[in-house]
Design a protein around this motif. Structure first.
Motif, PDB file in Angstrom:
ATOM      1  N   PRO A 199       0.818  -1.229   0.000  1.00 48.97           N
ATOM      2  CA  PRO A 199       0.000   0.000   0.000  1.00 48.97           C
ATOM      3  C   PRO A 199       0.847   1.273   0.000  1.00 48.97           C
ATOM      4  O   PRO A 199       0.522   2.239  -0.688  1.00 48.97           O
ATOM      5  N   LEU A 200       1.942   1.269   0.769  1.00 49.27           N
ATOM      6  CA  LEU A 200       2.811   2.448   0.788  1.00 49.27           C
ATOM      7  C   LEU A 200       3.507   2.622  -0.549  1.00 49.27           C
ATOM      8  O   LEU A 200       3.612   3.747  -1.073  1.00 49.27           O
ATOM      9  N   ALA A 201       3.987   1.531  -1.139  1.00 48.73           N
ATOM     10  CA  ALA A 201       4.659   1.620  -2.442  1.00 48.73           C
ATOM     11  C   ALA A 201       3.713   2.181  -3.496  1.00 48.73           C
ATOM     12  O   ALA A 201       4.090   3.057  -4.287  1.00 48.73           O
ATOM     13  N   ARG A 202       2.492   1.687  -3.510  1.00 50.73           N
ATOM     14  CA  ARG A 202       1.509   2.179  -4.499  1.00 50.73           C
ATOM     15  C   ARG A 202       1.247   3.670  -4.304  1.00 50.73           C
ATOM     16  O   ARG A 202       1.144   4.430  -5.279  1.00 50.73           O
ATOM     17  N   LEU A 203       1.136   4.098  -3.043  1.00 52.88           N
ATOM     18  CA  LEU A 203       0.879   5.510  -2.769  1.00 52.88           C
ATOM     19  C   LEU A 203       2.059   6.370  -3.217  1.00 52.88           C
ATOM     20  O   LEU A 203       1.877   7.424  -3.851  1.00 52.88           O
ATOM     21  N   GLU A 204       3.273   5.939  -2.904  1.00 52.14           N
ATOM     22  CA  GLU A 204       4.473   6.689  -3.318  1.00 52.14           C
ATOM     23  C   GLU A 204       4.571   6.781  -4.828  1.00 52.14           C
ATOM     24  O   GLU A 204       4.915   7.838  -5.384  1.00 52.14           O
ATOM     25  N   LEU A 205       4.281   5.676  -5.517  1.00 51.90           N
ATOM     26  CA  LEU A 205       4.378   5.665  -6.973  1.00 51.90           C
ATOM     27  C   LEU A 205       3.326   6.561  -7.602  1.00 51.90           C
ATOM     28  O   LEU A 205       3.619   7.337  -8.522  1.00 51.90           O
ATOM     29  N   GLU A 206       2.098   6.477  -7.110  1.00 49.21           N
ATOM     30  CA  GLU A 206       1.026   7.293  -7.684  1.00 49.21           C
ATOM     31  C   GLU A 206       1.308   8.780  -7.487  1.00 49.21           C
ATOM     32  O   GLU A 206       1.231   9.572  -8.439  1.00 49.21           O
ATOM     33  N   ILE A 207       1.641   9.159  -6.248  1.00 50.64           N
ATOM     34  CA  ILE A 207       1.898  10.575  -5.972  1.00 50.64           C
ATOM     35  C   ILE A 207       3.195  11.028  -6.632  1.00 50.64           C
ATOM     36  O   ILE A 207       3.258  12.100  -7.248  1.00 50.64           O
ATOM     37  N   GLY A 208       4.240  10.199  -6.521  1.00 50.15           N
ATOM     38  CA  GLY A 208       5.537  10.570  -7.068  1.00 50.15           C
ATOM     39  C   GLY A 208       5.490  10.814  -8.567  1.00 50.15           C
ATOM     40  O   GLY A 208       6.068  11.795  -9.074  1.00 50.15           O
ATOM     41  N   LEU A 209       4.809   9.941  -9.301  1.00 49.64           N
ATOM     42  CA  LEU A 209       4.723  10.105 -10.752  1.00 49.64           C
ATOM     43  C   LEU A 209       3.783  11.246 -11.126  1.00 49.64           C
ATOM     44  O   LEU A 209       4.057  12.008 -12.058  1.00 49.64           O
ATOM     45  N   LYS A 210       2.667  11.390 -10.408  1.00 47.66           N
ATOM     46  CA  LYS A 210       1.723  12.465 -10.729  1.00 47.66           C
ATOM     47  C   LYS A 210       2.365  13.835 -10.532  1.00 47.66           C
ATOM     48  O   LYS A 210       2.274  14.709 -11.413  1.00 47.66           O
ATOM     49  N   VAL A 211       3.007  14.030  -9.389  1.00 43.78           N
ATOM     50  CA  VAL A 211       3.638  15.326  -9.129  1.00 43.78           C
ATOM     51  C   VAL A 211       4.746  15.592 -10.148  1.00 43.78           C
ATOM     52  O   VAL A 211       4.880  16.704 -10.665  1.00 43.78           O
ATOM     53  N   LEU A 212       5.526  14.563 -10.453  1.00 48.51           N
ATOM     54  CA  LEU A 212       6.629  14.725 -11.407  1.00 48.51           C
ATOM     55  C   LEU A 212       6.125  15.188 -12.766  1.00 48.51           C
ATOM     56  O   LEU A 212       6.645  16.162 -13.336  1.00 48.51           O
ATOM     57  N   PHE A 213       5.101  14.522 -13.304  1.00 48.11           N
ATOM     58  CA  PHE A 213       4.651  14.852 -14.659  1.00 48.11           C
ATOM     59  C   PHE A 213       3.739  16.079 -14.683  1.00 48.11           C
ATOM     60  O   PHE A 213       3.644  16.753 -15.716  1.00 48.11           O
ATOM     61  N   ASP A 214       3.096  16.396 -13.557  1.00 51.85           N
ATOM     62  CA  ASP A 214       2.355  17.662 -13.480  1.00 51.85           C
ATOM     63  C   ASP A 214       3.319  18.849 -13.476  1.00 51.85           C
ATOM     64  O   ASP A 214       3.081  19.858 -14.147  1.00 51.85           O
ATOM     65  N   ARG A 215       4.401  18.710 -12.726  1.00 52.85           N
ATOM     66  CA  ARG A 215       5.370  19.801 -12.610  1.00 52.85           C
ATOM     67  C   ARG A 215       6.319  19.882 -13.806  1.00 52.85           C
ATOM     68  O   ARG A 215       6.819  20.970 -14.123  1.00 52.85           O
ATOM     69  N   CYS A 216       6.560  18.757 -14.437  1.00 54.03           N
ATOM     70  CA  CYS A 216       7.564  18.710 -15.512  1.00 54.03           C
ATOM     71  C   CYS A 216       6.944  18.106 -16.782  1.00 54.03           C
ATOM     72  O   CYS A 216       7.368  17.025 -17.232  1.00 54.03           O
TER      73      CYS A 216
END
Length: 389
Positions: free
Chosen positions: A345-362
């Motif tokens: 569950p933590l890995a999925r949360l990190e991946l979802e947020i990490g990728l979303k923020v990355l591609f929203d910002r960049c």
């Protein structure tokens, strides 16, 4: 029945860069094949791999009568391994996993979301203008800081924790040699000493972190030894970030190469299916077993090829296509059965947020140098991912 055989060095450059054609050949041979380079049977099909991981007649612990003495120079490393829930079967596994799950609740994980997003934003704020390695600047730092905070360890320890973790997990790679072993032992001793000091300090000033919770379980007589407490903290740190680093890197690469910039509801699962971070789990037969016409004797080892399972056409139509809109992709990236990843569950949360923020910002992020995978099988991750804004 004798199994069909295949030979393939896990260190061959062409395999390191693209193991999937080998997996295709292996699946075509049937539910099981013999991988000559490893010397045991393997499952490359989803159904067979899933079945073996859930079959209680197979386990992580090698039956006692087949174990050989640990070489003296490796004793410190394997003393830690001996107390790991990942390497144990019930009842020891059940007790340790239950203690962790009691604290690693879905609510506690979900409450980390704002902190993960803030950390992701802060890391992106530090991206340089010139081409840079996304692994070093983002994929490595996000999960190690998150799991360190969950355990109650300071952010300033992130680089040291990464060094210790890399040294220890290298013991599971095909490239292991004496130098790797010596580094792993040194890391094991240093990591253990560090945690002993932290535990002594936290006993005096307990907090709301996971390490404090494990200390309370120990001190309240909840059948948790200090050695198990230390090993559990090391396992959560090592396993809690190593695979997530690879998945963030592999996922960003797949998104950039396929022109995907939006994190859809099933995208993380598709990344885990398409290019997972860990490609083999092994099990031992705990009794004489016959599966798919093949007889396993007690003590025989079997490999489940997690990297092959998700690209099985019987589990996922058109499996070679990266499809951000795929509905419920099936994979074994987190394992299955009683050893299913406790940190999923933590890995999925990190991946979802990490990728979303990355591609929203960049949104204009591009790859500047063709990515190459590292010679780290059974792990499967990039050496670096050079990008520019």
């Amino acid at each position: 029945m004798s199994l069909p055989r295949l030979s393939q060095s896990p260190r061959a450059p062409e395999f390191v860069q693209n193991p999937y054609p080998f997996y295709d050949r292996a699946r075509a041979l049937g539910p099981l094949f013999h991988w000559d380079d490893y010397g045991f049977a393997c499952a490359a099909r989803f159904e067979m791999g899933n079945g073996i991981l859930k079959d209680r007649r197979f386990g992580r612990e090698q039956p006692a009568e087949f174990r050989t003495p640990v070489p003296e120079h490796l004793i410190p490393f394997y003393e830690i391994e001996a107390h790991s829930m990942l390497e144990r079967e019930p009842p020891g596994h059940t007790r340790l996993r239950g203690l962790v799950l009691r604290e690693f609740t879905s609510r506690r994980v979900a409450n980390l979301a704002p902190e993960i997003e803030t950390l992701a934003q802060q890391l992106i704020d530090r991206f340089p203008d010139e081409p840079f390695d996304l692994l070093k600047s983002y994929a490595e730092r996000l999960p190690v800081i998150v799991i360190a905070r969950l355990l109650g360890l300071p952010d300033a320890m992130a680089d040291q924790l990464l060094d210790w973790s890399h040294a220890m997990v290298a013991m599971y790679q095909a490239s292991r040699d004496r130098a790797v072993e010596d580094r792993a032992v040194a890391a094991s001793l240093a990591f253990t000493d560090y945690l002993k000091d932290i535990i002594a300090e936290r006993r005096k000033r307990p907090g709301e972190d996971l390490l404090s919770a494990l200390i309370r379980a120990h001190d309240e007589g909840d059948r948790l030894s200090e050695a198990e407490m230390i090993t559990t903290a090391i396992l959560l740190l090592n396993a809690g970030h190593e695979a997530t680093v690879h998945t963030l890197g592999n996922g960003a690469k797949a998104m950039l190469e396929h022109g995907v910039s939006m994190v859809t509801p099933g995208l993380v699962e598709e990344i885990l299916r398409f290019d997972p971070p860990l490609h083999m789990f092994t099990r031992y037969a705990l009794e004489d077993i016959e599966i798919a016409g093949h007889r396993f004797a007690r003590g025989d080892q079997v490999g489940v090829l997690l990297g092959a399972a998700g690209l099985d056409a019987s589990a996922n139509p058109d499996p070679a296509r990266f499809d951000a809109e795929r509905v419920k992709p099936q994979h074994l990236a987190f394992g299955a059965g009683i050893h299913f990843c406790v940190g999923a569950p933590l890995a999925r949360l990190e991946l979802e947020i990490g990728l979303k923020v990355l591609f929203d910002r960049c949104p204009d992020l591009t790859i500047t140098t063709p990515p190459r995978y590292a010679d780290t099988y059974h792990f499967h991750g990039l050496e670096r991912l050079m990008v520019r804004m």
